[in-house]
Design an enzyme around this catalytic site. Structure first.
Site, mmCIF file in Angstrom:
data_model
loop_
_atom_site.group_PDB
_atom_site.id
_atom_site.type_symbol
_atom_site.label_atom_id
_atom_site.label_comp_id
_atom_site.label_asym_id
_atom_site.label_seq_id
_atom_site.Cartn_x
_atom_site.Cartn_y
_atom_site.Cartn_z
ATOM 1 N N ALA A 37 21.909 21.569 48.063
ATOM 2 C CA ALA A 37 20.772 21.737 47.220
ATOM 3 C C ALA A 37 21.042 23.578 47.254
ATOM 4 C CB ALA A 37 19.339 21.482 47.858
ATOM 5 N N HIS A 76 27.418 12.894 42.200
ATOM 6 C CA HIS A 76 27.111 14.405 41.983
ATOM 7 C C HIS A 76 28.645 15.172 41.581
ATOM 8 C CE1 HIS A 76 23.351 15.024 43.559
ATOM 9 N NE2 HIS A 76 23.437 13.969 44.006
ATOM 10 N N PRO A 77 28.225 16.121 40.568
ATOM 11 C CA PRO A 77 29.537 16.785 40.255
ATOM 12 C C PRO A 77 30.126 17.818 41.385
ATOM 13 C CG PRO A 77 27.460 17.777 39.473
ATOM 14 C CD PRO A 77 27.183 16.770 39.912
ATOM 15 N N SER A 88 21.410 19.498 36.727
ATOM 16 C CA SER A 88 22.848 19.986 37.494
ATOM 17 C C SER A 88 23.103 21.454 37.037
ATOM 18 C CB SER A 88 23.963 19.043 37.632
ATOM 19 O OG SER A 88 23.879 18.059 38.474
#
Length: 165
Positions: free
Chosen positions: A118, A63-64, A80
């Site tokens: 999220a 994940h970034p 994303s």
């Protein structure tokens, strides 16, 4: 393309840069037709939860950072990019961006993976408040929180891939 290839092409990115989850879900026979966001999520989540801790850590690390270097360079995945833009993270002031960078750095140094949340339905202030709260978690608490957030992100992505299902 084969049914397996089609499935992996469609769902391989639901868990960020981790197509092995879709591959294993398909190969395990967990996929029931018709495909719904719930049935696919249940299957993918089952595989994610059975993955080794090291594999799950790899998913977290894929994940970034929120509003990080990849976003600035325009190198986020489409999912994303949309998710971060929806929370206004593509429109931060210089001071807000500095704050996100500071939190991202401190968080990653402490936990060994980027802060994951999220972001759908959240504002930048909501996200900063979550950063402030979660930075004090233990490593195990935060691993569990981050993996739960990854599962929530996967569900949101599936709901956009399979609308009305």
């Amino acid at each position: 393309m084969s049914a397996r290839g089609d499935f992996i092409a469609m769902f391989g990115g639901v868990f960020e840069h981790s197509p092995f989850i879709a591959e294993r879900a398909y190969d395990s026979g967990l996929m029931l037709v018709p495909l719904t966001s719930k049935s696919v999520h249940d299957a993918l989540t089952s595989i994610f939860r059975k993955a080794s801790r090291e594999e799950r850590l790899g998913v977290l690390r894929a994940h970034p950072d929120l509003a990080g270097k990849l976003a600035i360079a325009g190198e986020l995945t489409e999912d994303s990019k949309k998710e971060q833009a929806g929370a206004g993270l593509d429109r931060l002031s210089a001071a807000e961006h500095a704050r996100f960078t500071e939190f991202n750095t401190a968080y990653t140094q402490k936990f060994g993976f980027p802060f994951i949340i999220a972001v759908k339905g959240l504002t930048k202030d909501d996200i900063l408040a979550a950063f402030e709260k979660r930075i004090d978690n233990s490593a195990d608490e935060e691993f569990d929180t981050a993996t739960a957030q990854v599962e929530k992100i996967a569900l949101l992505r599936l709901q956009s891939l399979l609308p009305g299902h």
